[in-house]
Structures are given as C-alpha cells and as structure tokens.
Design an enzyme around this catalytic site. Structure first.
Site, PDB file in Angstrom:
ATOM      1  N   GLU A 268      33.569   4.987  92.018  1.00  0.00           N
ATOM      2  CA  GLU A 268      33.249   3.942  92.995  1.00  0.00           C
ATOM      3  C   GLU A 268      32.619   4.659  94.175  1.00  0.00           C
ATOM      4  OE1 GLU A 268      33.645   2.151  96.337  1.00  0.00           O
ATOM      5  OE2 GLU A 268      35.782   1.844  95.919  1.00  0.00           O
ATOM      6  N   CYS A 302      33.523   0.971 101.858  1.00  0.00           N
ATOM      7  CA  CYS A 302      32.314   1.007 101.016  1.00  0.00           C
ATOM      8  C   CYS A 302      31.723  -0.381 100.844  1.00  0.00           C
ATOM      9  CB  CYS A 302      32.653   1.556  99.635  1.00  0.00           C
ATOM     10  SG  CYS A 302      33.204   3.232  99.697  1.00  0.00           S
TER      11      CYS A 302
HETATM   12  C1  SIN Z   1      36.417   1.051  99.657  1.00  0.00           C
HETATM   13  O1  SIN Z   1      36.054   1.162 100.809  1.00  0.00           O
HETATM   14  O2  SIN Z   1      36.053   1.865  98.811  1.00  0.00           O
HETATM   15  C2  SIN Z   1      37.345  -0.027  99.175  1.00  0.00           C
HETATM   16  C3  SIN Z   1      37.567  -1.134 100.083  1.00  0.00           C
HETATM   17  C4  SIN Z   1      38.410  -2.231  99.497  1.00  0.00           C
HETATM   18  O3  SIN Z   1      39.149  -2.079  98.504  1.00  0.00           O
HETATM   19  O4  SIN Z   1      38.339  -3.308 100.035  1.00  0.00           O
END
Ligand code: SIN
Length: 493
Positions: A268, A302
């Site tokens: 991810e 992200c």
């Molecule tokens: C992330 O920032 O990689 C994940 C954020 C989320 O699970 O909402």
C-alpha cells in the site's frame, strides 16, 4: 532497565507496564541489541525524548524469523474457531486498554488525543473483524469433468509474514496486517516504525496477555540498520510474504528484493488523491468532507485529498467556506484540551510542506489561510487558491495540512487531470447527479472512491490502490486472501 524518559512516559498510563523500551522476540521483551545500541524516540510536539528501544539488525531479524517459523508450525494447525477465540480476547484487551493505547499514540505520533482514541478503536476493529473471518474462510468444491473424481479447494495460511509498517497510524497499520495474518494461520515479524515503536510494543503486550503463543508475533525495532533489516525480511527464504505500507520508492526497492525468493507481496504505497467538487454538489457536505479528508492527521495519511478540483460555478463559495472553517482549527500539542490538529512527524516532513507551499506561491497561488511554519514541527493549516495544474503539489503528495484548490470547467477536463498521475490509491467527488456518480466513480483510476464522503476507512473494506500505489488489499475478505494460498486436492474415488 527503563530510561528516565521512558519511566516518565510510562507514568502517563493507567497501566505503566504497557510501555516497553524493548523489542519483542519469541514472547520476550528484549532491551539490548547485539550491537549494544539503542535509539531515542521523540515526541514530535515537544521534540523531547520519550524513551529508547534497541537498534536491532540482521541477526535479531533472523532469530525472529526462526521463532516465527516454529510458532507457525503449530498455529497453522489450529482451527479457525480456536484462532477466533484468542483473537477475540486480544480485541477485548485492546478495547479495555484503549485510553492507554491512545496516550501512547499521541505521545509518539503527535495526533490529538481524540483522534488517537479514534485510531485505538479503528486499530482494534481489524483484530475483531479478522477474528470473525477466521471461522468463515471457506473453500470450494469444483465439479470434475472426470467421472469419479472430486476437486476440493482449500485455503491455507501462507507461512511466516513480514510486515513493514509506517508511523502515521502506529496501531491501525499494524493490526490490519497482523489481524489478517493471525486469522489465516500465519505468524508475523513486524519491523516497527522507528518513529513510533511504543504503540506496537503495547499491542504485543496485550497479545501475550490474550494468550497469543510465543513466537507468533515478533517486533524488531531498528533505526540505523533499517535498510538491512528490510532486505533480510525480503530475501530470507523462510519468509513467505511481505506486506508494506509506505512510499512508492521504498515499495519498488522491497519488491525487487522480494523477487529473489518470489514472495507473495502486498504493497500500500503513496497516493495523490483527487477530491472533486462539481457544481451540483452539496457544498456544506463537500466542505465537511474536504476537512475530514485533507486535514485528517494534519494531512499525513496516504488517502488524504491532495488535489482539490472545484468546478468554476462553486469555486469562490467553496474556497471561502473551507477557509472559514480551516481558520478555526486549533493547532497544538495533542494532549491539550481543544487541540484539533497536531504537529507533523519530523523536520523532513516540515521541509517538504514548506517547499510545496513556496512553489505554489511562486506560481501565482493565493494563500487565503495559513501558509507558514508556526514553530518546531507545527505548520499552519493552509488553503491556497488560484493554483495552476502543474505545481509540485499536483505531482507529489504533500503529506501535510495544505489544501490547494484547482479550478476546472467540465467533467471531461477534471477526469483527465485527476487521472494524470502515476499513482492511484483513493479519489473522492461530490455530486448529486446519479448518472455522473456512476460515470465518474468508474472512470477514476484509483483503488477506492468516496462519493459524497471524504472518509473510506473501515476494517470491512478492501483498502488498496492501483498503478504505482501498489497492489493487494487490506481489510475485508480480500485482505484475508492476501495471507492465504489456495490448494487443490483432486480426489479419485
Ligand atoms: C494510510 O495512510 O496508509 C492509511 C489510512 C487509513 O487507513 O485510513
């Protein structure tokens, strides 16, 4: 032996024993690295040291992998119901200790305590969700064209899994990997984020209290040797899967290392999320969504909106309403009453945000709120209008509290702009037109779309991206599948 800073941090907890200045291998908290070294972890709000953990290297990583392999041998033979029962106990302990978990998250990550409590709930939900999935991971029976034969398909845990985890959700990014692995019958070696190891260590303390067997979960803490540890996890033959959340650049490196043993991978990686407001949108809802999506964790997720595209008919109204709300944010130490937004994680993060804001200003952007460093790791929540489509922010995720508003005219134009990037994690848009909702949702080149909402994250959804945002899904039944292999048994009777 706890350091004086660590003892002070532990005293903030209802249950001080949850604060470990250690790594965790084969059910033991280990305070020393082979090298003898430790590294300091700091509170991003005060920049004061909150504790130390061992700076482990390849040797400890190999040991952790060996113990994980041994534990996997027996865990993989348990039934889904047995795994469920232990995981459910683990979940209950996470809920019972959620105030302490939240305190540690705020201490090492800086997010406001209310957000940290939200993360404690979100993080625990992955253990609960996957506990429930452990008993439902059905196989198949496939009719055979050969008389007298039966084709049975069963699922089996892939084996030892390595998880390389980020600092932005010190609990949830670990439990979403660990929960799936445990439910599938796998064991785990986690490389803890150097910025936020203490949440992870409190997590395994509770796992042990719940009865998770020794060696099933191992936590390697490392800073100086981070690259070597990552390489070992990727190249060690005993590890059968690598899961990583972090930047696209590091993802590419890990994937090339993991190719030497053809491990199962799920990555991810970075996003550059478009957030589109069409003329027909409910503007109040769009402003609320933009705040949730752009400014969550001070912009350090992200899936945060990175490029806010607003149609010309509502541009001025949206900009002024967003600015009015952002201006009311209270930036400060996450433990202070009323703080809505905390610091960024470190100086490097601040430098990137400053660079992006300076570039937008040079290119004609009008800063209507914020725009500068406050002090230390605190940056003013910022709204910038009138930016051209090729500023730095449009190309690279800012990972900070800066909303840049781009103006567009037509649906066709905005789709071209939204998709004009190498990454594709999440995308959002606001519209009341049903036809447009399906057209745009299907046309956006991302793994996840929020329509009339700025928040997607739940344990039951398939979280993940396409293009250079990586592959594989976390959470949901699709997330469980990432930790299993499918085996065919053809039976002739
Ligand atoms: C992330 O920032 O990689 C994940 C954020 C989320 O699970 O909402």
């Amino acid at each position: 032996m706890a350091s004086s800073e660590g003892s002070k941090s532990a005293k903030r907890l209802n249950k001080p024993e949850l604060f470990h200045e250690a790594a965790f291998i084969n059910g033991k908290f280990i305070t020393q690295a082979t090298s003898g070294g430790t590294f300091a972890v700091t509170d991003p709000a005060t920049e004061e040291v909150i504790g130390h953990v061992p700076d482990q290297g390849v040797k400890e990583t190999q040991e952790a992998i060996q113990h994980a392999y041994k534990a996997y041998q027996s865990w993989s033979k348990t039934t889904g119901r047995q795994r469920h029962d232990i995981m459910k106990k683990f979940y209950d302990l996470l809920v019972a200790n959620s105030d302490d978990i939240a305190t540690i998250i705020t201490l090492e990550n800086g997010k406001p305590l209310a957000d940290a409590k939200g993360e404690a709930t979100y993080g625990a939900s992955f253990i609960e969700w996957f506990a429930e999935e452990a008993v439902r991971d059905y196989g198949d029976i496939i009719p055979s064209p050969v008389a007298g034969q039966r084709n049975l398909v069963i699922k089996q845990g892939v084996g030892v899994c390595a998880a390389i985890c980020p600092w932005n959700f010190p609990l949830a990014m670990i439990t979403r990997k660990m929960g799936a692995a445990l439910a599938a019958g796998c064991s785990v070696v986690v490389k803890a984020p150097a910025e936020t190891p203490f949440t992870c260590l409190a997590l395994v303390h509770l796992a042990q209290e719940a009865g998770i067997p020794d060696g099933l979960i191992n936590i390697v803490t490392t800073d100086k040797h981070m690259k070597d540890v990552g390489k070992e996890l990727c190249e060690n033959k005993t590890v059968k899967k690598i899961t990583f959340t972090g930047s696209t650049g590091v993802g590419k490196l890990l994937m090339s290392q993991a190719s030497s043993t053809l491990k199962k991978c799920s990555f991810e990686l970075g996003g550059n999320a478009p957030f589109i407001v069409f003329d027909d949108a409910d503007i109040d809802a769009a402003v609320a969504g933009a705040i949730a999506c752009k400014f969550r964790s001070s912009g350090q997720t992200c899936v945060c909106a990175n490029r806010l595209y607003v149609q010309s008919g509502v541009y001025a109204e949206f900009a002024s309403r967003l600015a009015e709300k952002v201006d009311k944010f209270k930036v400060g130490n996450g433990f202070e009453e009323g703080t809505t937004h905390g610091p960024l994680i470190h100086a490097r993060a601040m430098e990137k945000v400053e660079k992006h804001v300076e570039d937008a200003k040079k290119r004609g952007g009008q800063v209507i709120v914020g725009g500068k460093r406050i002090k230390g790791n605190f940056f003013e929540p910022t709204v910038i209008t009138d930016v051209p489509n090729d500023i730095m922010i449009a190309q690279d995720e800012t990972f900070g509290p800066v909303a840049a508003l781009f103006k567009f005219e037509t649906e066709e134009d905005v789709l071209k702009l939204a998709n004009d990037t190498d990454v594709g994690l999440s995308g959002y848009f606001y519209s009341k037109d049903v036809g447009r909702i399906f057209r745009v949702a299907e046309a956006l080149e991302v793994g996840m779309v929020g329509v009339n909402t700025g928040m997607l994250s739940q344990s039951c959804i398939p979280f993940g991206g396409i293009k250079e945002s990586g592959f594989g899904r976390e959470g949901s039944k699709y997330g469980l599948a990432e930790y299993t292999t499918v085996k065919l048994i053809t039976l002739a009777i």
